[in-house]
Design a protein around this motif. Structure first.
Motif, short mmCIF file in Angstrom:
data_model
loop_
_atom_site.label_atom_id
_atom_site.label_comp_id
_atom_site.label_asym_id
_atom_site.label_seq_id
_atom_site.Cartn_x
_atom_site.Cartn_y
_atom_site.Cartn_z
N GLY A 158 0.82 -1.21 0.00
CA GLY A 158 0.00 0.00 0.00
C GLY A 158 0.85 1.26 0.00
O GLY A 158 0.54 2.24 -0.68
N THR A 159 1.96 1.23 0.75
CA THR A 159 2.87 2.38 0.79
C THR A 159 3.49 2.61 -0.58
O THR A 159 3.59 3.76 -1.03
N SER A 160 3.91 1.53 -1.25
CA SER A 160 4.53 1.70 -2.57
C SER A 160 3.51 2.21 -3.60
O SER A 160 3.83 3.06 -4.44
N ILE A 161 2.25 1.75 -3.52
CA ILE A 161 1.20 2.24 -4.43
C ILE A 161 0.93 3.71 -4.17
O ILE A 161 0.83 4.53 -5.10
N PHE A 162 0.81 4.07 -2.89
CA PHE A 162 0.56 5.46 -2.50
C PHE A 162 1.71 6.36 -2.96
O PHE A 162 1.49 7.44 -3.52
N GLN A 163 2.96 5.92 -2.76
CA GLN A 163 4.13 6.69 -3.16
C GLN A 163 4.14 6.91 -4.68
O GLN A 163 4.38 8.03 -5.15
N LYS A 164 3.84 5.85 -5.42
CA LYS A 164 3.83 5.95 -6.88
C LYS A 164 2.75 6.93 -7.34
O LYS A 164 2.97 7.77 -8.22
N HIS A 165 1.57 6.85 -6.72
CA HIS A 165 0.46 7.74 -7.07
C HIS A 165 0.83 9.21 -6.80
O HIS A 165 0.60 10.08 -7.65
N VAL A 166 1.40 9.47 -5.64
CA VAL A 166 1.79 10.84 -5.29
C VAL A 166 2.85 11.34 -6.25
O VAL A 166 2.77 12.49 -6.73
N ASP A 167 3.86 10.52 -6.54
CA ASP A 167 4.93 10.94 -7.46
C ASP A 167 4.37 11.27 -8.85
O ASP A 167 4.73 12.28 -9.46
N GLU A 168 3.47 10.43 -9.34
CA GLU A 168 2.89 10.66 -10.67
C GLU A 168 2.06 11.94 -10.70
O GLU A 168 2.15 12.74 -11.63
N MET A 169 1.24 12.14 -9.69
CA MET A 169 0.36 13.31 -9.67
C MET A 169 1.15 14.60 -9.50
O MET A 169 0.82 15.62 -10.13
N LEU A 170 2.19 14.57 -8.70
CA LEU A 170 3.01 15.77 -8.53
C LEU A 170 3.78 16.08 -9.81
O LEU A 170 3.97 17.25 -10.15
N GLU A 171 4.22 15.04 -10.50
CA GLU A 171 4.94 15.27 -11.76
C GLU A 171 4.00 15.86 -12.81
O GLU A 171 4.40 16.72 -13.61
N LYS A 172 2.73 15.42 -12.81
CA LYS A 172 1.75 15.99 -13.75
C LYS A 172 1.55 17.47 -13.47
O LYS A 172 1.45 18.27 -14.40
N ASP A 173 1.47 17.83 -12.18
CA ASP A 173 1.24 19.22 -11.81
C ASP A 173 2.41 20.11 -12.21
O ASP A 173 2.23 21.28 -12.53
N LEU A 174 3.62 19.56 -12.19
CA LEU A 174 4.80 20.36 -12.53
C LEU A 174 4.89 20.60 -14.04
O LEU A 174 5.43 21.61 -14.48
N HIS A 175 4.38 19.66 -14.86
CA HIS A 175 4.52 19.79 -16.31
C HIS A 175 3.28 20.29 -16.91
O HIS A 175 2.43 20.76 -17.03
#
Length: 175
Positions: A158-175
């Motif tokens: 669950g932690t790895s899924i949550f981390q991946k989701h947060v990383d992806e969403m933050l990267e979308k917001d930056l680009h």
């Protein structure tokens, strides 16, 4: 303790020798008449006493004054490590995110209560940049679909899924 030799009062160790010499002299030449056998006995007594007399053993025990205690060291002020100087912080260490530089990596702990009857309370530790914590950018990324996914699987997964989701969403917001 220092190895200095003890200082004795002059002739203090010979006091008992002087006492026996004076006593024998008094007995030999005193007003009492003693026989020749007694005089011979006194001579033998004196020789026996001199043979067994050990002045070093007769000295009183030394009681030297102890050395004064070493002065206590003054406490030195310690340099405190600033939170901004650390690039990666330990998982258990709490730091106010407002004191950190924006690009510093921190561990962001999120506790999710049992919002559904079959869930248990869980604590997730995500690694994010300090500016994400300062601007509270993780909380808007949490939705029911994500919660259903991470609360039903084991904690590590669950932690790895949550981390991946947060990383992806933050990267979308930056680009």
């Amino acid at each position: 303790m220092s190895n200095e030799e003890s200082v004795w009062i002059p002739n203090s160790h010979s006091f008992s020798k002087n006492v026996i010499d004076d006593t024998i002299a008094q007995l030999r030449g005193g007003s009492q008449a003693i026989s020749a056998a007694e005089k011979l006995g006194l001579s033998k007594l004196k020789k026996l006493w001199v043979a067994n007399y050990k002045p070093k053993d007769r000295q009183p025990l030394s009681n030297p004054v102890p050395l004064p205690p070493k002065p206590k060291r003054k406490p030195r002020p310690r340099k405190r490590a600033t939170a901004a100087s650390k690039k990666v912080l330990k998982d258990d260490e709490y730091v106010d995110a407002t004191t950190l530089e924006d690009n510093c990596d921190v561990v962001y702990g999120i506790n999710i209560p049992p919002l559904r009857p079959n869930w248990q309370c869980r604590s997730f530790k995500l690694k994010v940049k300090a500016h994400v914590c300062k601007n509270n950018l993780v909380e808007p990324l949490i939705n029911w679909q994500l919660l259903d996914t991470i609360m039903e699987v084991p904690l590590d997964e669950g932690t790895s899924i949550f981390q991946k989701h947060v990383d992806e969403m933050l990267e979308k917001d930056l680009h």
